[in-house]
Design a protein around this motif. Structure first.
Motif, PDB file in Angstrom:
ATOM      1  N   ILE A   1      12.031   1.395  -7.160  1.00 10.11           N
ATOM      2  CA  ILE A   1      12.869   2.601  -7.284  1.00 10.11           C
ATOM      3  C   ILE A   1      13.725   2.822  -6.029  1.00 10.11           C
ATOM      4  O   ILE A   1      14.368   3.853  -5.877  1.00 10.11           O
ATOM      5  N   LYS A   2      13.699   1.858  -5.110  1.00 12.88           N
ATOM      6  CA  LYS A   2      14.549   1.878  -3.907  1.00 12.88           C
ATOM      7  C   LYS A   2      14.302   3.101  -3.032  1.00 12.88           C
ATOM      8  O   LYS A   2      15.232   3.701  -2.504  1.00 12.88           O
ATOM      9  N   CYS A   3      13.040   3.466  -2.893  1.00 10.03           N
ATOM     10  CA  CYS A   3      12.690   4.640  -2.080  1.00 10.03           C
ATOM     11  C   CYS A   3      12.692   4.323  -0.590  1.00 10.03           C
ATOM     12  O   CYS A   3      12.755   5.230   0.249  1.00 10.03           O
ATOM     13  N   GLY A   4      12.575   3.024  -0.232  1.00 11.95           N
ATOM     14  CA  GLY A   4      12.602   2.629   1.171  1.00 11.95           C
ATOM     15  C   GLY A   4      11.274   2.711   1.891  1.00 11.95           C
ATOM     16  O   GLY A   4      11.207   2.440   3.093  1.00 11.95           O
ATOM     17  N   LYS A   5      10.197   3.067   1.183  1.00 13.20           N
ATOM     18  CA  LYS A   5       8.883   3.184   1.833  1.00 13.20           C
ATOM     19  C   LYS A   5       8.417   1.841   2.396  1.00 13.20           C
ATOM     20  O   LYS A   5       7.764   1.788   3.437  1.00 13.20           O
ATOM     21  N   CYS A   6       8.767   0.757   1.712  1.00 12.93           N
ATOM     22  CA  CYS A   6       8.360  -0.566   2.172  1.00 12.93           C
ATOM     23  C   CYS A   6       9.017  -0.902   3.506  1.00 12.93           C
ATOM     24  O   CYS A   6       8.378  -1.412   4.435  1.00 12.93           O
ATOM     25  N   GLU A   7      10.289  -0.596   3.625  1.00 18.84           N
ATOM     26  CA  GLU A   7      11.023  -0.859   4.869  1.00 18.84           C
ATOM     27  C   GLU A   7      10.463  -0.028   6.018  1.00 18.84           C
ATOM     28  O   GLU A   7      10.310  -0.506   7.145  1.00 18.84           O
ATOM     29  N   GLU A   8      10.139   1.241   5.737  1.00 22.20           N
ATOM     30  CA  GLU A   8       9.606   2.128   6.765  1.00 22.20           C
ATOM     31  C   GLU A   8       8.236   1.676   7.255  1.00 22.20           C
ATOM     32  O   GLU A   8       7.907   1.805   8.434  1.00 22.20           O
ATOM     33  N   SER A   9       7.431   1.134   6.360  1.00 24.97           N
ATOM     34  CA  SER A   9       6.048   0.803   6.707  1.00 24.97           C
ATOM     35  C   SER A   9       5.900  -0.572   7.354  1.00 24.97           C
ATOM     36  O   SER A   9       4.878  -0.855   7.980  1.00 24.97           O
ATOM     37  N   CYS A  10       6.922  -1.449   7.220  1.00 26.03           N
ATOM     38  CA  CYS A  10       6.802  -2.812   7.743  1.00 26.03           C
ATOM     39  C   CYS A  10       7.018  -2.831   9.261  1.00 26.03           C
ATOM     40  O   CYS A  10       8.075  -2.454   9.759  1.00 26.03           O
ATOM     41  N   LYS A  11       6.002  -3.281   9.986  1.00 26.91           N
ATOM     42  CA  LYS A  11       6.071  -3.334  11.442  1.00 26.91           C
ATOM     43  C   LYS A  11       6.728  -4.613  11.956  1.00 26.91           C
ATOM     44  O   LYS A  11       6.956  -4.770  13.152  1.00 26.91           O
ATOM     45  N   PHE A  12       7.016  -5.538  11.050  1.00 25.45           N
ATOM     46  CA  PHE A  12       7.533  -6.843  11.464  1.00 25.45           C
ATOM     47  C   PHE A  12       9.007  -7.039  11.093  1.00 25.45           C
ATOM     48  O   PHE A  12       9.563  -8.110  11.317  1.00 25.45           O
TER      49      PHE A  12
ATOM     50  N   ARG B   1       0.810  -1.218   0.000  1.00 31.07           N
ATOM     51  CA  ARG B   1       0.000   0.000   0.000  1.00 31.07           C
ATOM     52  C   ARG B   1       0.843   1.267   0.000  1.00 31.07           C
ATOM     53  O   ARG B   1       0.435   2.295  -0.526  1.00 31.07           O
ATOM     54  N   HIS B   2       2.033   1.189   0.567  1.00 29.45           N
ATOM     55  CA  HIS B   2       2.898   2.366   0.638  1.00 29.45           C
ATOM     56  C   HIS B   2       3.849   2.477  -0.555  1.00 29.45           C
ATOM     57  O   HIS B   2       4.483   3.519  -0.731  1.00 29.45           O
ATOM     58  N   CYS B   3       3.972   1.433  -1.349  1.00 28.18           N
ATOM     59  CA  CYS B   3       4.888   1.471  -2.497  1.00 28.18           C
ATOM     60  C   CYS B   3       4.339   2.420  -3.568  1.00 28.18           C
ATOM     61  O   CYS B   3       3.232   2.219  -4.076  1.00 28.18           O
ATOM     62  N   PRO B   4       5.095   3.471  -3.935  1.00 26.27           N
ATOM     63  CA  PRO B   4       4.565   4.461  -4.890  1.00 26.27           C
ATOM     64  C   PRO B   4       4.548   3.987  -6.346  1.00 26.27           C
ATOM     65  O   PRO B   4       3.924   4.631  -7.188  1.00 26.27           O
ATOM     66  N   VAL B   5       5.215   2.858  -6.643  1.00 22.22           N
ATOM     67  CA  VAL B   5       5.295   2.412  -8.045  1.00 22.22           C
ATOM     68  C   VAL B   5       4.695   1.031  -8.260  1.00 22.22           C
ATOM     69  O   VAL B   5       4.800   0.461  -9.343  1.00 22.22           O
ATOM     70  N   GLY B   6       4.058   0.469  -7.230  1.00 26.19           N
ATOM     71  CA  GLY B   6       3.410  -0.829  -7.364  1.00 26.19           C
ATOM     72  C   GLY B   6       4.366  -1.975  -7.639  1.00 26.19           C
ATOM     73  O   GLY B   6       4.049  -2.896  -8.397  1.00 26.19           O
ATOM     74  N   ALA B   7       5.528  -1.937  -6.992  1.00 22.74           N
ATOM     75  CA  ALA B   7       6.538  -2.972  -7.229  1.00 22.74           C
ATOM     76  C   ALA B   7       6.340  -4.202  -6.355  1.00 22.74           C
ATOM     77  O   ALA B   7       7.055  -5.194  -6.520  1.00 22.74           O
ATOM     78  N   ILE B   8       5.366  -4.164  -5.421  1.00 23.45           N
ATOM     79  CA  ILE B   8       5.177  -5.256  -4.463  1.00 23.45           C
ATOM     80  C   ILE B   8       3.860  -5.977  -4.744  1.00 23.45           C
ATOM     81  O   ILE B   8       2.819  -5.348  -4.928  1.00 23.45           O
ATOM     82  N   SER B   9       3.947  -7.277  -4.746  1.00 27.00           N
ATOM     83  CA  SER B   9       2.741  -8.083  -5.007  1.00 27.00           C
ATOM     84  C   SER B   9       2.645  -9.201  -3.967  1.00 27.00           C
ATOM     85  O   SER B   9       3.641  -9.568  -3.334  1.00 27.00           O
ATOM     86  N   GLY B  10       1.444  -9.770  -3.811  1.00 31.78           N
ATOM     87  CA  GLY B  10       1.239 -10.865  -2.873  1.00 31.78           C
ATOM     88  C   GLY B  10      -0.156 -10.848  -2.287  1.00 31.78           C
ATOM     89  O   GLY B  10      -0.811  -9.800  -2.244  1.00 31.78           O
ATOM     90  N   GLU B  11      -0.599 -12.006  -1.856  1.00 37.04           N
ATOM     91  CA  GLU B  11      -1.925 -12.139  -1.268  1.00 37.04           C
ATOM     92  C   GLU B  11      -1.876 -11.811   0.228  1.00 37.04           C
ATOM     93  O   GLU B  11      -0.832 -11.892   0.867  1.00 37.04           O
TER      94      GLU B  11
END
Length: 584
Positions: free
Chosen positions: A567-578, A544-554
């Motif tokens: 694009i290596k923005c790091g938003k995924c790392e910042e948003s992951c609580k686990f 949901r936080h990825c600005p370019v839709g590079a992440i997929s999964g159920e």
């Protein structure tokens, strides 16, 4: 009762003006005629702004409120100003009080304590008495001797003995002599001079008056960068008030001594921190250095004897005269006397201004006063002296802060910037950042600086992009040596220092970039990628936080990152609580 809101640039940036306005509104609304709302400069705890101090009718501090945004004002008015009981949950914590209690403040003695726009408050704490003493009862030689006894060295970078410069201009003949203040503070992360100008401008004026008397000068000029509008505004107010009181202008203290000061707003060129470039700018020319000798003390502004010190140097002078040179010399180290102001910035918990005795170790400054590294990460290095300085690694953290000891590391004390770096800082990229700054700020007068810094920057940019090649390190060292030896002024001569110190202490990071195509700190975008581990809970936050839709999964299943899209923005790392998203 008086409510004082800290309104230096740091306070205003965090909403202090709005806080002050809110106090004004509610106090007026409740008709609290016994409450005065006032302002002051930065006390140094910038990380706690906005700061509000409440004083009782006897002038004693009752409470210091921190991070005092507008939503806290009404409760403070109701419970403290009306009810008489401080709001404990808003009061500065004891551990943050230690930030101030461990300091020895001379330059910052009045910052955060008085209203910088009211000369009477400066006079009430002894202001202009040192100037009166000097002009009415001392000779120029006696003043210079007192400064000599103090051991005061220039706080602008080189650490040259102040008394020597004053004596040199005094000894040179000229139809006119000038005392110039270099307030062109240009180091990234440095804000020492700005805070003094905003919080205690009269201490600068008084120091220049005393220096003018000692040197035989009748005119002072403050060269202040135009990017400091609040500092300039408060200086203008202070000068007008000083003239009205008879502390500036003609016949000071009825002795026949004339001295006045004016401001020159500079265009923000870093090279104008070099004294001959500053003089060229004062004369209306492009700010470019010239060869020395002759030195400004002999032929400076309009080829007349000129003394140049920075804000912090002058701000020490009145205290030294009032308390005696020996009192200043008793603080600090053997060859580095007195105290020094530092701007703590970067990856540090308590960023702000500190003034400590020379000789205190880097560890004491960073950990005891600054609170250590943000998020309790590993301390890696500290950049001292800005673009002209160098990086000091963690294993040298016990180095005393003196001119001599810091110089041995390859860095310099400089004007007082301390940029703290943690384990996530790439030292190659840090060197690239500072060299990019000096390359842009080069005046272009000499080939070594103009072209040499550009060539070095090109190599560093290639290395951080993963395009480094064998021989790059040796070429950087060769170019650095030629620039240091061949550049005309201090800007060029010191420009390679961040590269040389990072090569000296972090050579392995350069080698990793070049030969292993790996960024040790996992910082350089071209040399990292992101992966999602088996710890993924499938919460979809990263997607949901990825600005370019590079992440997929159920949902509730491990997700994946498409490296071709990322694009290596790091938003995924910042948003992951686990902690399931990793930089690799």
């Amino acid at each position: 009762m008086k409510v004082v809101v800290g309104q230096g640039s740091c306070g205003i940036a965090t909403g202090a003006k709005k806080t002050s306005d809110e106090f004004q509104r509610i106090v007026a609304e409740k008709n609290l005629t016994n409450v005065v709302i006032d302002k002051t400069g930065c006390i140094g705890t910038c990380y706690l702004e906005p700061i509000v101090d409440v004083y009782n009718d006897e002038g004693a501090l009752e409470a210091r409120y921190v991070k005092c945004t507008t939503d806290k004002v009404e409760k403070i008015v109701e419970e403290h100003l009306i009810g008489g009981k401080p709001v404990e949950e808003y009061v500065i914590p004891a551990e943050d009080e230690a930030f101030l209690s461990q300091q020895q403040r001379i330059v910052l003695r009045n910052c955060g304590q008085i209203n910088p726009e009211k000369i009477d408050e400066y006079i009430a704490v002894g202001g202009y008495e040192a100037a009166r003493k000097v002009i009415t009862s001392m000779t120029p030689d006696e003043v210079i001797e007192e400064i000599k006894v103090s051991g005061l060295r220039g706080r602008g970078g080189a650490g040259f003995p102040t008394w020597f410069k004053w004596n040199a201009i005094k000894s040179n003949k000229g139809a006119q002599k000038y005392m110039v203040c270099n307030a062109d503070e240009g180091d990234p992360g440095a804000f020492m001079d700005r805070s003094v100008l905003e919080g205690d401008p009269h201490s600068l004026l008084e120091g220049m008056i005393i220096g003018g008397f000692a040197a035989g000068a009748t005119e002072g000029i403050i060269y202040c960068r135009a990017e400091y509008p609040l500092a300039i505004a408060r200086l203008e107010i202070a000068m007008a008030q000083a003239r009205e009181k008879g502390y500036l202008g003609k016949n000071l203290f009825g002795t026949g001594f004339d001295f006045d000061i004016r401001i020159k707003a500079g265009a923000g060129a870093f090279v104008c921190g070099e004294e001959t470039a500053l003089i060229a700018s004062l004369e209306g020319e492009r700010g470019m250095p010239r060869l020395k000798p002759p030195f400004p003390a002999a032929k400076g502004y309009w080829k007349l004897p000129t003394n140049i010190n920075n804000v912090e140097t002058y701000a020490n002078v009145a205290w030294i005269i009032a308390n005696g040179g020996q009192a200043f010399a008793d603080r600090g180290a053997e060859k580095s006397k007195g105290s020094k102001v530092f701007a703590l910035a970067g990856k540090i918990k308590k960023g702000g201004l500190v003034e400590v005795p020379m000789g205190m170790t880097l560890k004491e400054v960073i950990y005891n006063i600054g609170g250590g590294i943000k998020n309790d990460k590993e301390f890696k290095a500290v950049q001292m002296g800005g673009p002209s300085g160098g990086c000091i690694p963690a294993d040298l953290i016990d180095t005393p802060v003196t001119y001599e000891d810091i110089n041995k590391t390859g860095a310099i004390v400089g004007s007082g910037g301390m940029i703290v770096m943690d384990e996530d800082t790439c030292m190659v990229d840090m060197a690239r950042f500072f060299l990019d700054f000096t390359k842009k700020e080069s005046c272009g007068k000499c080939n070594y600086c103009r072209i040499g810094t550009k060539r070095m920057l090109e190599i560093l940019e290639r290395i951080t992009k993963g395009e480094g090649k064998d021989g790059d390190i040796e070429l950087l060292e060769e170019l650095a040596g030629k620039i240091k030896d061949g550049a005309m002024c201090g800007l060029g001569q010191t420009a390679p220092n961040p590269v040389l110190t990072t090569l000296k202490y972090f050579r392995n990071e350069y080698e990793d970039h070049i030969y292993n195509h790996k960024c040790t700190a996992k910082s350089c975008k071209a040399l990292i990628h992101y992966e999602i581990t088996e710890d993924c809970k499938g919460c979809t936050a990263c997607a949901r936080h990825c600005p370019v839709g590079a992440i997929s999964g159920e949902k509730k299943q491990q997700h994946k990152i498409d490296p071709a899209v990322c694009i290596k923005c790091g938003k995924c790392e910042e948003s992951c609580k686990f902690g399931a998203v990793k930089r690799v």
